[in-house]
Design a protein around this motif. Structure first.
Motif, PDB file in Angstrom:
ATOM      1  N   ARG A  52       0.825  -1.215   0.000  1.00  0.00           N
ATOM      2  CA  ARG A  52       0.000   0.000   0.000  1.00  0.00           C
ATOM      3  C   ARG A  52       0.854   1.257   0.000  1.00  0.00           C
ATOM      4  NH1 ARG A  52      -2.687  -2.894   4.046  1.00  0.00           N
ATOM      5  NH2 ARG A  52      -1.844  -1.491   5.658  1.00  0.00           N
ATOM      6  N   THR A  95       4.429   2.134  -4.876  1.00  0.00           N
ATOM      7  CA  THR A  95       3.978   1.596  -6.153  1.00  0.00           C
ATOM      8  C   THR A  95       4.703   0.270  -6.415  1.00  0.00           C
ATOM      9  OG1 THR A  95       5.640   2.936  -7.294  1.00  0.00           O
ATOM     10  CG2 THR A  95       3.416   3.859  -7.118  1.00  0.00           C
ATOM     11  N   GLY A 126      -0.973  11.077  -3.418  1.00  0.00           N
ATOM     12  CA  GLY A 126      -0.341  10.218  -4.415  1.00  0.00           C
ATOM     13  C   GLY A 126      -1.408   9.656  -5.345  1.00  0.00           C
ATOM     14  N   ARG A 127      -1.205   9.800  -6.638  1.00  0.00           N
ATOM     15  CA  ARG A 127      -2.220   9.330  -7.587  1.00  0.00           C
ATOM     16  C   ARG A 127      -2.473   7.835  -7.449  1.00  0.00           C
ATOM     17  NH1 ARG A 127      -1.104  11.323 -13.430  1.00  0.00           N
ATOM     18  NH2 ARG A 127      -1.820  13.257 -12.426  1.00  0.00           N
ATOM     19  N   ASP A 128      -1.448   7.080  -7.047  1.00  0.00           N
ATOM     20  CA  ASP A 128      -1.559   5.627  -6.960  1.00  0.00           C
ATOM     21  C   ASP A 128      -1.680   5.136  -5.518  1.00  0.00           C
ATOM     22  OD1 ASP A 128      -1.114   5.388  -9.837  1.00  0.00           O
ATOM     23  OD2 ASP A 128       0.960   5.939  -9.378  1.00  0.00           O
ATOM     24  N   ASP A 129      -2.182   5.976  -4.630  1.00  0.00           N
ATOM     25  CA  ASP A 129      -2.276   5.639  -3.208  1.00  0.00           C
ATOM     26  C   ASP A 129      -3.575   4.888  -2.930  1.00  0.00           C
ATOM     27  OD1 ASP A 129      -2.290   5.489  -0.472  1.00  0.00           O
ATOM     28  OD2 ASP A 129      -2.259   7.655  -0.118  1.00  0.00           O
ATOM     29  N   PRO A 130      -3.494   3.587  -2.588  1.00  0.00           N
ATOM     30  CA  PRO A 130      -4.716   2.849  -2.265  1.00  0.00           C
ATOM     31  C   PRO A 130      -5.200   3.071  -0.831  1.00  0.00           C
ATOM     32  CG  PRO A 130      -2.838   1.377  -2.115  1.00  0.00           C
ATOM     33  CD  PRO A 130      -2.299   2.720  -2.550  1.00  0.00           C
ATOM     34  N   PRO A 150      -6.589   7.550  -1.078  1.00  0.00           N
ATOM     35  CA  PRO A 150      -6.587   7.972  -2.486  1.00  0.00           C
ATOM     36  C   PRO A 150      -6.939   9.451  -2.647  1.00  0.00           C
ATOM     37  CG  PRO A 150      -8.527   6.654  -1.979  1.00  0.00           C
ATOM     38  CD  PRO A 150      -7.637   6.568  -0.788  1.00  0.00           C
ATOM     39  N   PRO A 210       1.999  12.120  -9.577  1.00  0.00           N
ATOM     40  CA  PRO A 210       1.997  10.863 -10.317  1.00  0.00           C
ATOM     41  C   PRO A 210       3.099   9.936  -9.820  1.00  0.00           C
ATOM     42  CG  PRO A 210       3.059  12.586 -11.599  1.00  0.00           C
ATOM     43  CD  PRO A 210       2.525  13.245 -10.354  1.00  0.00           C
ATOM     44  N   ASN A 211       2.934   8.647 -10.103  1.00  0.00           N
ATOM     45  CA  ASN A 211       3.936   7.642  -9.727  1.00  0.00           C
ATOM     46  C   ASN A 211       4.261   7.700  -8.236  1.00  0.00           C
ATOM     47  OD1 ASN A 211       4.295   6.851 -12.507  1.00  0.00           O
ATOM     48  ND2 ASN A 211       5.488   8.733 -12.770  1.00  0.00           N
ATOM     49  N   ALA A 227       2.574   6.380  -4.331  1.00  0.00           N
ATOM     50  CA  ALA A 227       1.543   5.736  -3.522  1.00  0.00           C
ATOM     51  C   ALA A 227       1.446   6.474  -2.185  1.00  0.00           C
ATOM     52  CB  ALA A 227       1.851   4.250  -3.349  1.00  0.00           C
ATOM     53  N   HIS A 228       1.389   5.725  -1.072  1.00  0.00           N
ATOM     54  CA  HIS A 228       1.068   6.348   0.206  1.00  0.00           C
ATOM     55  C   HIS A 228       2.247   7.119   0.801  1.00  0.00           C
ATOM     56  CE1 HIS A 228      -1.408   7.019   3.665  1.00  0.00           C
ATOM     57  NE2 HIS A 228      -0.580   6.390   4.485  1.00  0.00           N
TER      58      HIS A 228
END
Length: 393
Positions: free
Chosen positions: A152, A155, A209-213, A216, A236-237, A239-240
Motif C-alpha cells: 500500500r 507503487t 499520491g495518484r496511486d495511493d490505495p 486515495p 503521479p507515480n 503511492a502512500h
C-alpha cells in the motif's frame, strides 16, 4: 536525540537548523519514526528550522497503552511546541501525521502558520477494520502485516528499484511497538475530523499520491472541500509514502508553499547565546566532531571555541537569509581558492547533508578552476575523493 515531556508523554525529537529561521514541524505516519522524513529534510536544511518527533508509541517516544483520540496526538504536538518555547510553526504531516495536523490546526489555529497534509484523510472507514488490525498486531506484532503494508505504501516497482529507500522504512515498521501501533489504529478508527475542517484558518496544502490505495486522491479532495482555501496537488507515480517515493517532487511543492507563507524577510540574527550557536554547529558539522573540538580546547583555546561558536555558528550560520546549501557552496569555493585543505575536507560531507549533490559539487569545483586557478581545483578534486571515496562513483 533528546526526549522532552509534552502533554504528559515523553517524546523523542530532533530540532536543527538556523536559530533565526521559521520552524517547520514534521509529524510521522503510523508505523514509522521521525526518520521517515530523511529523504525530504535535506531540501529544507538551512532555510527552515526543522523539528521532527516520534509520535507517541513509535520510535523512541513513550508507549502509553491506553485509549486515545487523534485530538490527544494533536495536544502532543502543541505540547512539544510549548516545551521548546516555539510560539508558532508550519505543520507538516503524512497519514496519521496529517490527521494530527488537521486536529492541531482546528483546535489551535493561532499556533499554526501553515498546514501541509500529505497522503491523509479526515475520516477512515471502518472502525471495525481498524480495530481488527489493532488486535492482530497486538497478537502477532507489526511483522505480521508488513508485506501488506509495503504494497500500500509504495507503487509496485519501487521496492525493487529503490531498496535503499524502502529498507529503512520496513525496519521502522517492524520495529514499532505493538501496543503503540494498536492504540493509534484504534484512534484512527474512531476519528472523524470532517466537522472541524472549517475551523482551520491556516493556509493549507494537500498532497496526494495518484496511486495511493490507502488514502486515495478522493480523500484529499474531501479535505479540500472542508477547508475551502486549501490547495490540492496530486503526484503521479506515488503511492502512500509519497515523501519517500517522490522526495524531490514533494519537496518542490512543499518549499514553494512554505516560501509563499514565510512572512516578512528576516533580519540578521545578531548576538546569540552559546547554546544556540552550538546547536547550529552540531547540525552542520556533526555532534562527534564538535564535541572533540570542545573537549580538546582546554583553557587556552576555550575562549576561541566560545567565539567561533557564538559568532560563526550562532550569528552567521544562524542567519536565515541565506540557506545552508548556499552557505556550503560559498564555504567550499572559498576553501578551494585559499587552499585550505583541512577546512575543505571538514565541510564536504556537511555540504551533502545541506542538499548539495555530487554533480553540483563537481560543477562547483570546475568553476573554481576558472576563477581560482587549475592547481587549486586539482587539489580540491583530490580532497573530495579522499573524503567521499565511493560516494563519488
Amino acid at each position: 536525540m533528546p526526549q522532552i515531556e509534552a502533554n504528559g508523554t515523553l517524546l523523542n525529537y530532533e530540532l536543527s537548523g538556523p536559530s533565526g529561521a521559521p520552524v517547520v514541524v514534521f509529524s510521522n505516519s503510523l508505523g514509522t519514526t521521525l526518520a521517515m522524513w530523511d529523504p525530504l529534510v535535506p531540501h529544507l536544511r538551512g532555510r527552515y528550522r526543522v523539528l521532527r518527533y516520534d509520535t507517541r508509541g513509535h520510535g523512541a517516544s513513550q508507549v502509553r497503552d491506553q485509549p486515545i483520540e487523534v485530538a490527544d496526538l494533536a495536544e502532543d504536538l502543541i505540547g512539544l511546541l510549548d516545551a521548546l518555547n516555539i510560539p508558532r510553526a508550519h505543520v507538516v504531516g503524512l497519514s496519521l501525521g496529517g490527521m494530527t495536523g488537521q486536529a492541531a490546526a482546528s483546535r489551535h489555529p493561532d499556533r499554526v502558520i501553515s498546514l501541509t497534509l500529505m497522503a491523509t484523510a479526515a475520516f477512515m472507514p471502518s472502525e471495525a477494520s481498524w480495530n481488527e488490525r489493532a488486535a492482530l498486531v497486538r497478537q502477532k506484532g507489526t511483522a505480521a502485516i508488513v508485506e501488506a503494508t509495503m504494497t500500500r505504501w509504495f507503487t509496485p516497482h519501487f521496492p525493487a528499484s529503490s531498496p535503499d529507500a524502502v529498507t529503512p522504512v520496513r525496519a521502522q515498521f517492524t520495529g514499532t511497538d505493538a501496543a503503540g501501533y494498536a492504540v493509534c489504529c484504534n484512534a484512527i478508527g474512531r476519528m472523524d475530523l470532517r466537522p472541524v475542517l472549517d475551523r482551520i484558518t491556516a493556509p493549507t496544502l494537500v498532497i496526494a499520491g495518484r496511486d495511493d490505495p490507502a488514502t486515495p486522491p478522493a480523500m484529499a479532495q474531501e479535505i479540500c472541500d472542508g477547508i475551502r482555501h486549501a490547495e490540492l496537488v496530486v503526484l503521479p507515480n506515488a503511492a502512500h509514502l509519497l515523501s519517500v517515493e517522490q522526495p524531490e517532487a514533494t519537496a518542490a511543492h512543499l518549499l514553494g508553499f512554505l516560501d509563499r507563507h514565510r512572512g516578512a524577510p528576516e533580519a540578521a540574527t545578531g548576538a546569540v547565546a552559546f547554546e544556540t550557536g552550538l546547536t547550529n554547529r552540531k547540525s552542520v558539522l556533526g555532534e562527534a566532531h564538535v564535541e572533540r573540538s570542545l573537549n580538546a580546547a582546554g583553557d587556552f583555546a576555550g575562549p576561541w571555541q566560545d567565539f567561533i561558536t557564538r559568532t560563526a555558528w550562532g550569528e552567521v550560520w544562524g542567519d536565515p537569509r541565506i540557506p545552508w546549501k548556499t552557505r556550503s557552496f560559498v564555504t567550499l569555493a572559498m576553501m578551494v581558492a585559499l587552499g585550505r585543505e583541512e577546512e575543505f575536507k571538514l565541510h564536504v560531507r556537511p555540504a551533502l547533508r545541506n542538499g548539495v549533490t555530487v554533480p553540483e559539487l563537481q560543477a562547483l569545483l570546475i568553476q573554481t578552476a576558472i576563477y581560482a586557478g587549475v592547481p587549486a581545483a586539482n587539489g580540491a578534486f583530490r580532497w573530495a575523493r579522499e573524503v567521499l571515496g565511493d560516494d563519488l562513483a
